[in-house]
Design a protein around this motif. Structure first.
Motif, mmCIF file in Angstrom:
data_model
loop_
_atom_site.group_PDB
_atom_site.id
_atom_site.type_symbol
_atom_site.label_atom_id
_atom_site.label_comp_id
_atom_site.label_asym_id
_atom_site.label_seq_id
_atom_site.Cartn_x
_atom_site.Cartn_y
_atom_site.Cartn_z
ATOM 1 N N LEU A 204 0.126 1.685 -8.267
ATOM 2 C CA LEU A 204 -0.481 0.552 -8.969
ATOM 3 C C LEU A 204 -1.001 -0.492 -7.986
ATOM 4 O O LEU A 204 -2.073 -1.072 -8.175
ATOM 5 N N ILE A 205 -0.235 -0.728 -6.919
ATOM 6 C CA ILE A 205 -0.655 -1.691 -5.890
ATOM 7 C C ILE A 205 -1.914 -1.188 -5.188
ATOM 8 O O ILE A 205 -2.869 -1.936 -4.965
ATOM 9 N N GLU A 206 -1.915 0.097 -4.865
ATOM 10 C CA GLU A 206 -3.081 0.688 -4.183
ATOM 11 C C GLU A 206 -4.333 0.592 -5.052
ATOM 12 O O GLU A 206 -5.440 0.378 -4.546
ATOM 13 N N ALA A 207 -4.147 0.741 -6.371
ATOM 14 C CA ALA A 207 -5.286 0.685 -7.293
ATOM 15 C C ALA A 207 -5.596 -0.747 -7.737
ATOM 16 O O ALA A 207 -6.480 -0.944 -8.585
ATOM 17 N N CYS A 208 -4.864 -1.730 -7.197
ATOM 18 C CA CYS A 208 -5.053 -3.143 -7.537
ATOM 19 C C CYS A 208 -4.867 -3.392 -9.031
ATOM 20 O O CYS A 208 -5.610 -4.146 -9.663
ATOM 21 N N LYS A 209 -3.837 -2.750 -9.605
ATOM 22 C CA LYS A 209 -3.578 -2.883 -11.040
ATOM 23 C C LYS A 209 -2.417 -3.812 -11.358
ATOM 24 O O LYS A 209 -2.149 -4.082 -12.533
ATOM 25 N N ILE A 210 -1.701 -4.271 -10.322
ATOM 26 C CA ILE A 210 -0.646 -5.256 -10.548
ATOM 27 C C ILE A 210 -0.785 -6.378 -9.527
ATOM 28 O O ILE A 210 -1.398 -6.208 -8.473
ATOM 29 N N LYS A 211 -0.177 -7.513 -9.852
ATOM 30 C CA LYS A 211 -0.261 -8.707 -8.993
ATOM 31 C C LYS A 211 1.016 -8.803 -8.161
ATOM 32 O O LYS A 211 2.132 -8.804 -8.711
ATOM 33 N N SER A 212 0.847 -8.869 -6.829
ATOM 34 C CA SER A 212 2.016 -8.949 -5.953
ATOM 35 C C SER A 212 1.590 -9.371 -4.557
ATOM 36 O O SER A 212 0.398 -9.443 -4.254
ATOM 37 N N ASN A 213 2.587 -9.652 -3.723
ATOM 38 C CA ASN A 213 2.349 -9.897 -2.293
ATOM 39 C C ASN A 213 2.784 -8.687 -1.478
ATOM 40 O O ASN A 213 3.111 -8.821 -0.301
#
Length: 245
Positions: A204-213
């Motif tokens: 999800l992070i790789e696909a920019c589908k969630i918000k995080s640091n």
């Protein structure tokens, strides 16, 4: 080890140039060792491997000292950075573990004893609990469901860790193989679930589908460590099965 110091370098403030420079030097050191190992990959000469282990051991001990120095600076409030103390301590524990394993390998200590099996699980259960806390901390608070899941994993691994520490204090002997079998099976179930959570979060992070640091490399890093823990559990399980036959 290379990724640890890279992550630390990202957490320092712009004015902490000396610490950033030291981190980058360690990134270069471990990068060179990686390249060296790729050359040695086809060589099985025990002396070559022993000398390589000594070299990597020295690098691991050195980076451990660097991490402990950084932790001391943070705890004494001499620096303020985005590297939280538990994260720095976490990476230093992994460096100490790595150095210890290399030393044991060179001394020929290869067979896992019941006590060693428990201690290894204590170490990795703490690592998994820490990972869950870091993920929950670095996710954007608006990602409520994922934050709650991370907290649940943190609680689950805290309980498994306490249970493993209790078992370690009891010091079971070799005749308690069924007890250790159950211990490993219980840990495996939780680690598989956490690994899948980490894999989902990484994707999800790789696909920019969630918000995080959370950088994608860090998400992949913690996924690989969970996968490594499962390999260790399977190796211990195989060892215990061989003892019973």
């Amino acid at each position: 080890m290379k990724e640890h110091v890279y992550f630390l370098s990202l957490g320092f403030t712009a004015d902490q140039t000396q610490l950033i420079q030291e981190a980058r030097q360690y990134v270069g050191l471990f990068q060179r060792i990686e390249e060296q190992i790729s050359v040695y990959n086809e060589k099985t000469d025990p002396e070559v491997i022993r000398l390589l282990n000594v070299q990597v051991y020295q690098a691991a001990v050195s980076v451990w000292a660097y991490k402990r120095k950084v932790l001391g600076l943070i705890l004494r409030c001499e620096i303020v950075s985005n590297n939280i103390p538990l994260l720095v301590d976490h990476t230093s524990r992994e460096a100490a573990y790595f150095a210890k394993r290399l030393k044991e390998l060179n001394e020929g200590k290869l067979k896992p004893l019941p006590e060693a099996i428990i201690k290894e699980n204590v170490f990795f259960l703490k690592i998994m609990a820490d990972h869950s806390k870091f993920i929950g901390h670095l996710l954007d608070p608006s990602e409520r469901k994922l934050v709650d899941q991370a907290r649940e994993f943190s609680n689950d691994f805290d309980q498994l860790l306490f249970q493993a520490q209790d078992l370690d204090h009891m010091r079971p002997q070799s005749e308690t193989v069924p007890l250790l079998d159950h211990f490993l099976d219980q840990n495996r179930v939780s680690v598989v679930s956490l690994r899948e959570f980490k894999k989902t979060a990484r994707d999800l992070i790789e696909a920019c589908k969630i918000k995080s640091n959370i950088p994608t490399l860090l998400a992949d890093h913690v996924f690989r460590e969970a996968d490594h823990f499962l390999h260790i559990i399977d190796a211990f399980d195989e060892h215990l099965s061989a003892q019973q036959t």
